[in-house]
Write a protein that holds these residues in place. Structure first.
Motif, mmCIF file in Angstrom:
data_model
loop_
_atom_site.group_PDB
_atom_site.id
_atom_site.type_symbol
_atom_site.label_atom_id
_atom_site.label_comp_id
_atom_site.label_asym_id
_atom_site.label_seq_id
_atom_site.Cartn_x
_atom_site.Cartn_y
_atom_site.Cartn_z
ATOM 1 N N PRO A 123 1.224 4.777 8.042
ATOM 2 C CA PRO A 123 1.786 4.872 6.684
ATOM 3 C C PRO A 123 3.217 5.385 6.726
ATOM 4 O O PRO A 123 3.587 6.142 7.629
ATOM 5 N N PRO A 125 -4.709 4.161 6.540
ATOM 6 C CA PRO A 125 -3.765 3.331 7.307
ATOM 7 C C PRO A 125 -3.403 3.945 8.655
ATOM 8 O O PRO A 125 -3.400 5.164 8.834
ATOM 9 N N ASN A 126 -3.070 3.086 9.600
ATOM 10 C CA ASN A 126 -2.683 3.544 10.934
ATOM 11 C C ASN A 126 -1.240 4.044 10.984
ATOM 12 O O ASN A 126 -0.928 4.979 11.718
ATOM 13 N N ASN A 171 0.821 -1.213 0.000
ATOM 14 C CA ASN A 171 0.000 0.000 0.000
ATOM 15 C C ASN A 171 0.854 1.262 0.000
ATOM 16 O O ASN A 171 0.491 2.258 -0.629
ATOM 17 N N ASP A 172 1.987 1.236 0.701
ATOM 18 C CA ASP A 172 2.889 2.383 0.666
ATOM 19 C C ASP A 172 3.419 2.614 -0.750
ATOM 20 O O ASP A 172 3.492 3.754 -1.219
ATOM 21 N N ARG A 200 -6.896 6.452 -0.601
ATOM 22 C CA ARG A 200 -7.190 5.764 0.661
ATOM 23 C C ARG A 200 -8.698 5.617 0.865
ATOM 24 O O ARG A 200 -9.188 4.552 1.248
#
Length: 284
Positions: free
Chosen positions: A235, A232-233, A160-161, A225
């Motif tokens: 990132p 995300p918690n 995801n990053d 997102r």
């Protein structure tokens, strides 16, 4: 920028810029492939760069090809290179270049499977991704090399990053194309540091072109997102959502303040982009 507009508007931008350059070729645009061919010709004519033949899909790993891309990539005006970004990229083969290539390929496959419109436009606009190391950045884009993305992937980053990184750089390229169509700034004015505003990414005063880009790419990540991966918690590439949202708002306000003091700095299209950004920020 796709998530802030639409696929149709991004395609229209491409057709408009190539049609203005080659009005006699407009009738030849029948599908994605024919548009891509004329778009590549446009980049070669207008930016004087050869579209490199790809080693692995979009990804260039050959040193000589990557070096040629980097030389064009670094061709921006020094007056607006406020952070000496030309020094950020080291022109040498990355030790883990194959591993980076594999991560990018895996990420693009996820984009294709889960974001098909995004992937199709990405493949149309992005001609090359090249990999070189850096001690300060994970990637970048350049107005002098539209269609290219420079990547420097940390192997510990999540998928995801890396997706966020590609979304970020793709938004830059879409905005470069939008500027080719509409013109966004008066460059003679924005060279003056008194016109600079607060970046949504770095929270420092930067030239207005960099700040408008920071707003657009940050918002694109936010919308990515919102629509695809959730917020995300922890990132690694971009700040957490709440912080990023506040930075976008602050940056928009800073640009508007600068524009009031310097009414010649931004052209009308820039205000359209700001208005659209505010609309989406209010919806998140």
């Amino acid at each position: 920028m796709l998530l802030q507009t639409s696929l149709e508007k991004q395609i229209d931008n491409l057709i408009h810029i190539v049609g203005r350059q080659y009005p006699q070729k407009l009738d030849q645009i029948k599908d994605e492939n024919s548009l891509k061919q004329i778009y590549h010709a446009y980049l070669e004519d207008v930016q004087k760069r050869k579209i490199e033949e790809n080693d692995y899909g979009l990804i260039i790993t050959n040193y000589d090809k990557s070096s040629r891309l980097l030389d064009i990539f670094n061709g921006d005006s020094a007056a607006l290179d406020d952070r000496n970004q030309k020094e950020a990229i080291v022109k040498q083969v990355s030790e883990n270049i194959i591993e980076q290539k594999d991560i990018i390929e895996k990420t693009l496959k996820i984009m294709k499977n889960e974001m098909i419109d995004y992937y199709n436009l990405f493949k149309l606009i992005i001609t090359n991704i090249f990999i070189f190391p850096s001690h300060v950045s994970a990637g970048g884009s350049s107005s002098t090399a539209i269609g290219t993305i420079w990547a420097n992937i940390n192997l510990t980053r999540s998928t995801n990053d890396v997706l966020e990184l590609l979304v970020h750089e793709f938004a830059h390229n879409c905005l470069f194309i939008d500027e080719h169509r509409y013109r966004h700034y008066d460059y003679n004015t924005i060279f003056n540091e008194s016109t600079w505003a607060t970046s949504a990414v770095l929270l420092t005063n930067r030239p207005l072109d960099k700040v408008l880009h920071s707003i657009v790419v940050s918002l694109e990540v936010m919308l990515f997102r919102e629509h695809f991966i959730g917020h995300p918690n922890d990132p690694k590439i971009h700040p957490p959502t709440e912080l990023l949202l506040n930075q976008i708002k602050e940056s928009i306000e800073s640009v508007r303040h600068s524009a009031k003091k310097n009414p010649m700095a931004l052209k009308s299209r820039s205000f359209d982009i700001l208005d659209n950004a505010e609309y989406h920020v209010q919806k998140i």
